[in-house]
Design a protein around this motif. Structure first.
Motif, PDB file in Angstrom:
ATOM      1  N   ALA A  85      31.986  16.218  48.897  1.00 42.70           N
ATOM      2  CA  ALA A  85      31.395  16.918  47.483  1.00 42.70           C
ATOM      3  C   ALA A  85      32.816  17.719  47.196  1.00 42.70           C
ATOM      4  CB  ALA A  85      30.457  17.743  48.039  1.00 42.70           C
ATOM      5  N   ALA A  86      33.541  18.192  48.072  1.00 39.53           N
ATOM      6  CA  ALA A  86      34.804  19.202  47.800  1.00 39.53           C
ATOM      7  C   ALA A  86      35.629  18.253  46.973  1.00 39.53           C
ATOM      8  CB  ALA A  86      35.288  19.910  48.976  1.00 39.53           C
ATOM      9  N   GLU A  87      36.036  17.137  47.398  1.00 38.03           N
ATOM     10  CA  GLU A  87      36.955  16.119  46.747  1.00 38.03           C
ATOM     11  C   GLU A  87      36.284  14.689  46.302  1.00 38.03           C
ATOM     12  OE1 GLU A  87      40.022  18.602  47.337  1.00 38.03           O
ATOM     13  OE2 GLU A  87      40.129  16.552  46.353  1.00 38.03           O
ATOM     14  N   PRO A  88      35.691  15.007  45.131  1.00 38.16           N
ATOM     15  CA  PRO A  88      35.005  13.764  44.531  1.00 38.16           C
ATOM     16  C   PRO A  88      35.847  12.592  44.331  1.00 38.16           C
ATOM     17  CG  PRO A  88      35.373  15.364  42.865  1.00 38.16           C
ATOM     18  CD  PRO A  88      35.625  16.029  44.024  1.00 38.16           C
ATOM     19  N   ASP A  89      37.161  12.644  44.120  1.00 40.98           N
ATOM     20  CA  ASP A  89      37.865  11.534  43.855  1.00 40.98           C
ATOM     21  C   ASP A  89      38.529  10.874  45.345  1.00 40.98           C
ATOM     22  OD1 ASP A  89      41.311  11.214  42.101  1.00 40.98           O
ATOM     23  OD2 ASP A  89      39.660   9.670  42.831  1.00 40.98           O
ATOM     24  N   ASP A  90      38.137   9.871  45.447  1.00 40.18           N
ATOM     25  CA  ASP A  90      38.211   9.367  46.939  1.00 40.18           C
ATOM     26  C   ASP A  90      39.510   8.183  46.811  1.00 40.18           C
ATOM     27  OD1 ASP A  90      36.182  10.360  48.020  1.00 40.18           O
ATOM     28  OD2 ASP A  90      34.681   8.638  47.525  1.00 40.18           O
ATOM     29  N   SER A  91      40.455   8.708  45.792  1.00 42.38           N
ATOM     30  CA  SER A  91      41.616   8.011  45.630  1.00 42.38           C
ATOM     31  C   SER A  91      42.702   8.064  46.813  1.00 42.38           C
ATOM     32  CB  SER A  91      42.373   8.204  44.593  1.00 42.38           C
ATOM     33  OG  SER A  91      42.882   9.526  44.510  1.00 42.38           O
ATOM     34  N   PRO A  92      43.527   7.183  47.225  1.00 43.86           N
ATOM     35  CA  PRO A  92      44.529   7.460  48.271  1.00 43.86           C
ATOM     36  C   PRO A  92      45.454   8.709  47.869  1.00 43.86           C
ATOM     37  CG  PRO A  92      44.488   5.188  47.672  1.00 43.86           C
ATOM     38  CD  PRO A  92      43.685   5.795  46.693  1.00 43.86           C
ATOM     39  N   GLU A  93      45.591   9.062  46.708  1.00 41.41           N
ATOM     40  CA  GLU A  93      46.465   9.967  46.226  1.00 41.41           C
ATOM     41  C   GLU A  93      45.856  11.438  46.678  1.00 41.41           C
ATOM     42  OE1 GLU A  93      45.684   7.766  44.207  1.00 41.41           O
ATOM     43  OE2 GLU A  93      47.514   6.631  44.159  1.00 41.41           O
ATOM     44  N   SER A  94      44.394  11.575  46.467  1.00 41.29           N
ATOM     45  CA  SER A  94      43.840  12.628  46.712  1.00 41.29           C
ATOM     46  C   SER A  94      43.608  12.980  48.242  1.00 41.29           C
ATOM     47  CB  SER A  94      42.335  12.799  46.117  1.00 41.29           C
ATOM     48  OG  SER A  94      41.569  11.921  46.443  1.00 41.29           O
ATOM     49  N   SER A  95      43.419  11.804  48.928  1.00 39.77           N
ATOM     50  CA  SER A  95      43.385  11.955  50.281  1.00 39.77           C
ATOM     51  C   SER A  95      44.782  12.305  50.905  1.00 39.77           C
ATOM     52  CB  SER A  95      43.061  10.537  50.981  1.00 39.77           C
ATOM     53  OG  SER A  95      41.667  10.274  50.816  1.00 39.77           O
TER      54      SER A  95
END
Length: 174
Positions: A85-95
């Motif tokens: 929920a804190a990081e809705p973007d599951d992209s590799p960059e956001s990870s």
């Protein structure tokens, strides 16, 4: 479904819509959801050949019962606010950015002075220990934990502020 059942449904539709619209705001649900739940209850009764003897009264009671059920469910249910929920973007960059942020914080925690590394590591523990457990683990009194935590977090804040400059200054991007 018989023709009398279909006629009953047609007759009750406006009443159900009105009752659902009246009860839905207080229940914290959409009127359409409330209406659908009551239709389902009515259709189940009709399928079992248990048509209500006073349909309008039954409908009003059913709407109120479903509204109460929805309120109880809303009180018990809590949204999951995990890392997803804190990081809705599951992209590799956001990870990668999240992992880098954690690495920077953990490295800064290790560089803090005195008892701060042990205290902050205990406070960042995913098991979320209580103050009593942290004080027992560190061998200090529970009463001194708050002031020590405040000093350690201030030190950590100053260290991180020096490493990562603020991106905005009074609303303006640097």
């Amino acid at each position: 479904m018989t023709s009398t059942d279909a006629q009953l449904l047609d007759t009750l539709a406006p009443l159900l819509a009105a009752e659902s619209n009246a009860e839905a705001p207080a229940a914290g649900v959409e009127a359409g959801d409330l209406e659908q739940a009551v239709w389902l209850r009515l259709l189940e009764r009709l399928q079992d050949d248990e048509a209500p003897t006073h349909p309008a009264d039954w409908l009003r009671r059913a709407v109120r019962a479903e509204a109460r059920r929805a309120r109880r469910a809303a009180l018990r249910e809590r949204p999951y606010l995990g890392e997803e929920a804190a990081e809705p973007d599951d992209s590799p960059e956001s990870s990668a950015l999240v992992a880098e942020r954690r690495r920077v914080v953990r490295a800064a925690v290790r560089r803090t002075p005195g008892h701060c590394p042990r205290l902050l590591t205990a406070m960042l523990d995913p098991a979320d220990p209580t103050y009593r457990e942290i004080a027992g683990e560190l061998g200090i009194s529970q009463g001194s934990l708050g002031p020590m935590r405040s000093r350690c977090l201030g030190c950590l804040r100053r260290m991180l502020a020096a490493e990562v400059p603020a991106s905005t200054l009074r609303g303006r991007v640097r």
